[in-house]
Design a protein around this motif. Sequence first.
Motif, PDB file in Angstrom:
ATOM      1  N   SER A  22       0.835  -1.203   0.000  1.00 47.73           N
ATOM      2  CA  SER A  22       0.000   0.000   0.000  1.00 47.73           C
ATOM      3  C   SER A  22       0.871   1.255   0.000  1.00 47.73           C
ATOM      4  N   GLY A  23       1.929   1.225   0.811  1.00 48.95           N
ATOM      5  CA  GLY A  23       2.849   2.352   0.855  1.00 48.95           C
ATOM      6  C   GLY A  23       3.562   2.555  -0.467  1.00 48.95           C
ATOM      7  N   LEU A  24       3.956   1.452  -1.103  1.00 40.85           N
ATOM      8  CA  LEU A  24       4.626   1.533  -2.402  1.00 40.85           C
ATOM      9  C   LEU A  24       3.710   2.178  -3.433  1.00 40.85           C
ATOM     10  N   GLY A  25       2.474   1.706  -3.501  1.00 42.77           N
ATOM     11  CA  GLY A  25       1.525   2.242  -4.473  1.00 42.77           C
ATOM     12  C   GLY A  25       1.167   3.690  -4.182  1.00 42.77           C
ATOM     13  N   PHE A  26       0.909   3.993  -2.912  1.00 44.80           N
ATOM     14  CA  PHE A  26       0.531   5.348  -2.527  1.00 44.80           C
ATOM     15  C   PHE A  26       1.682   6.318  -2.770  1.00 44.80           C
ATOM     16  N   GLY A  27       2.892   5.879  -2.414  1.00 44.74           N
ATOM     17  CA  GLY A  27       4.057   6.737  -2.609  1.00 44.74           C
ATOM     18  C   GLY A  27       4.306   7.045  -4.073  1.00 44.74           C
ATOM     19  N   LEU A  28       4.207   6.019  -4.924  1.00 41.50           N
ATOM     20  CA  LEU A  28       4.424   6.229  -6.355  1.00 41.50           C
ATOM     21  C   LEU A  28       3.350   7.136  -6.947  1.00 41.50           C
ATOM     22  N   SER A  29       2.127   7.010  -6.464  1.00 37.30           N
ATOM     23  CA  SER A  29       1.046   7.851  -6.989  1.00 37.30           C
ATOM     24  C   SER A  29       1.292   9.323  -6.678  1.00 37.30           C
ATOM     25  N   LEU A  30       2.062   9.603  -5.630  1.00 41.97           N
ATOM     26  CA  LEU A  30       2.336  10.984  -5.246  1.00 41.97           C
ATOM     27  C   LEU A  30       3.518  11.582  -6.019  1.00 41.97           C
ATOM     28  N   ILE A  31       4.508  10.758  -6.365  1.00 41.40           N
ATOM     29  CA  ILE A  31       5.729  11.319  -6.957  1.00 41.40           C
ATOM     30  C   ILE A  31       5.815  11.139  -8.469  1.00 41.40           C
ATOM     31  N   VAL A  32       5.072  10.184  -9.041  1.00 36.96           N
ATOM     32  CA  VAL A  32       5.139   9.965 -10.496  1.00 36.96           C
ATOM     33  C   VAL A  32       4.221  10.981 -11.170  1.00 36.96           C
ATOM     34  N   ALA A  33       4.688  12.185 -11.276  1.00 39.63           N
ATOM     35  CA  ALA A  33       3.942  13.269 -11.910  1.00 39.63           C
ATOM     36  C   ALA A  33       4.933  14.328 -12.350  1.00 39.63           C
ATOM     37  N   ILE A  34       4.546  15.122 -13.340  1.00 42.22           N
ATOM     38  CA  ILE A  34       5.427  16.185 -13.814  1.00 42.22           C
ATOM     39  C   ILE A  34       5.464  17.293 -12.777  1.00 42.22           C
ATOM     40  N   GLY A  35       6.626  17.533 -12.234  1.00 42.16           N
ATOM     41  CA  GLY A  35       6.797  18.570 -11.230  1.00 42.16           C
ATOM     42  C   GLY A  35       8.191  19.133 -11.288  1.00 42.16           C
ATOM     43  N   ALA A  36       8.476  20.092 -10.429  1.00 46.57           N
ATOM     44  CA  ALA A  36       9.772  20.751 -10.441  1.00 46.57           C
ATOM     45  C   ALA A  36      10.906  19.765 -10.193  1.00 46.57           C
ATOM     46  N   GLN A  37      10.730  18.895  -9.209  1.00 42.06           N
ATOM     47  CA  GLN A  37      11.775  17.938  -8.843  1.00 42.06           C
ATOM     48  C   GLN A  37      12.037  16.948  -9.974  1.00 42.06           C
ATOM     49  N   ASN A  38      10.967  16.361 -10.507  1.00 40.51           N
ATOM     50  CA  ASN A  38      11.136  15.379 -11.576  1.00 40.51           C
ATOM     51  C   ASN A  38      11.702  16.012 -12.843  1.00 40.51           C
ATOM     52  N   ALA A  39      11.280  17.229 -13.148  1.00 38.33           N
ATOM     53  CA  ALA A  39      11.793  17.907 -14.340  1.00 38.33           C
ATOM     54  C   ALA A  39      13.291  18.164 -14.223  1.00 38.33           C
ATOM     55  N   PHE A  40      13.730  18.564 -13.028  1.00 39.59           N
ATOM     56  CA  PHE A  40      15.157  18.819 -12.829  1.00 39.59           C
ATOM     57  C   PHE A  40      15.967  17.526 -12.939  1.00 39.59           C
ATOM     58  N   ILE A  41      15.488  16.460 -12.303  1.00 37.97           N
ATOM     59  CA  ILE A  41      16.201  15.179 -12.348  1.00 37.97           C
ATOM     60  C   ILE A  41      16.249  14.648 -13.779  1.00 37.97           C
ATOM     61  N   LEU A  42      15.153  14.806 -14.524  1.00 37.68           N
ATOM     62  CA  LEU A  42      15.121  14.357 -15.920  1.00 37.68           C
ATOM     63  C   LEU A  42      16.182  15.077 -16.742  1.00 37.68           C
ATOM     64  N   ARG A  43      16.279  16.369 -16.556  1.00 38.05           N
ATOM     65  CA  ARG A  43      17.256  17.140 -17.327  1.00 38.05           C
ATOM     66  C   ARG A  43      18.687  16.737 -16.966  1.00 38.05           C
ATOM     67  N   GLN A  44      18.957  16.571 -15.676  1.00 39.21           N
ATOM     68  CA  GLN A  44      20.290  16.148 -15.260  1.00 39.21           C
ATOM     69  C   GLN A  44      20.612  14.749 -15.783  1.00 39.21           C
ATOM     70  N   GLY A  45      19.596  13.880 -15.798  1.00 35.56           N
ATOM     71  CA  GLY A  45      19.809  12.527 -16.288  1.00 35.56           C
ATOM     72  C   GLY A  45      20.137  12.489 -17.766  1.00 35.56           C
ATOM     73  N   THR A 129      20.163  23.133  -6.098  1.00 34.79           N
ATOM     74  CA  THR A 129      18.926  23.202  -6.870  1.00 34.79           C
ATOM     75  C   THR A 129      18.005  22.050  -6.519  1.00 34.79           C
ATOM     76  N   CYS A 130      18.563  20.849  -6.378  1.00 30.75           N
ATOM     77  CA  CYS A 130      17.755  19.679  -6.026  1.00 30.75           C
ATOM     78  C   CYS A 130      17.141  19.859  -4.638  1.00 30.75           C
ATOM     79  N   LEU A 131      17.910  20.386  -3.703  1.00 30.61           N
ATOM     80  CA  LEU A 131      17.385  20.646  -2.365  1.00 30.61           C
ATOM     81  C   LEU A 131      16.281  21.694  -2.414  1.00 30.61           C
ATOM     82  N   ALA A 132      16.467  22.706  -3.255  1.00 32.30           N
ATOM     83  CA  ALA A 132      15.484  23.783  -3.340  1.00 32.30           C
ATOM     84  C   ALA A 132      14.169  23.300  -3.943  1.00 32.30           C
ATOM     85  N   VAL A 133      14.230  22.538  -5.056  1.00 33.25           N
ATOM     86  CA  VAL A 133      12.988  22.080  -5.687  1.00 33.25           C
ATOM     87  C   VAL A 133      12.270  21.057  -4.812  1.00 33.25           C
TER      88      VAL A 133
END
Length: 216
Positions: A22-45, A129-133
């Motif tokens: 339940s925690g795995l599913g709930f956690g992923l549902s919260l973070i798997v979305a386009i946001g400042a943090q994910n956009a920054f990590i995507l660009r760095q990757g 930047t990662c800490l800030a986003v």
Amino acid sequence: MIAGWLPSWNVNASSAAVAALSGLGFGLSLIVAIGAQNAFILRQGIRREHVLVVVSVAALSDIALIAAGVGGVGALVQSAPGVLTVLRYAGAIFLLGYATLAARRALSGGSLVGDATGNSMALGAAVATCLAVTWLNPHAYLDTVVLLGSYASHFATPDRWFLAAGAMLGSLLWFFALGFGARYLAPLFARKTAWRVLDSVIALVMAGLAVGLLLS
């Protein structure tokens, strides 16, 4: 001696497994979305710049927030709306600034070879930047601390920490997959047009989040 300090939990393997999933599913549902943090990590990757450090900072930050939420800090955050107000304005200012930088990159173009174009990001700047986003984003507190904390409160004491472990695992899997999986997009982003599109999307996402924070 050590055993005397540990909580005497009677763990049921079945309920613990359900809580963890339940925690795995709930956690992923919260973070798997386009946001400042994910956009920054995507660009760095995609650029392959400080990827391990960036995803580690993001994952460890998420783990700390999840632990705080399950530990009951969510109630404290809800009782101190002034803290979220300060974070809201600070986060909006930061996001608007980052949106402006992304828009400038979109206009000037870019490439995968940061050093050659003068656009590479220093390690310290990447970490900051990662800490800030992450930590200047009130949604991070609302999602991981308040929402996840409230959800965890419906579970018994042993199971809620298995739920937390599942959510933490979800964060680790997601951030490492996003950061290191982004490199497979490198052939596409060898073209300046692709970078302009990505930076334009990032600028719009950051600006949209900033406006949302100011209006919320």
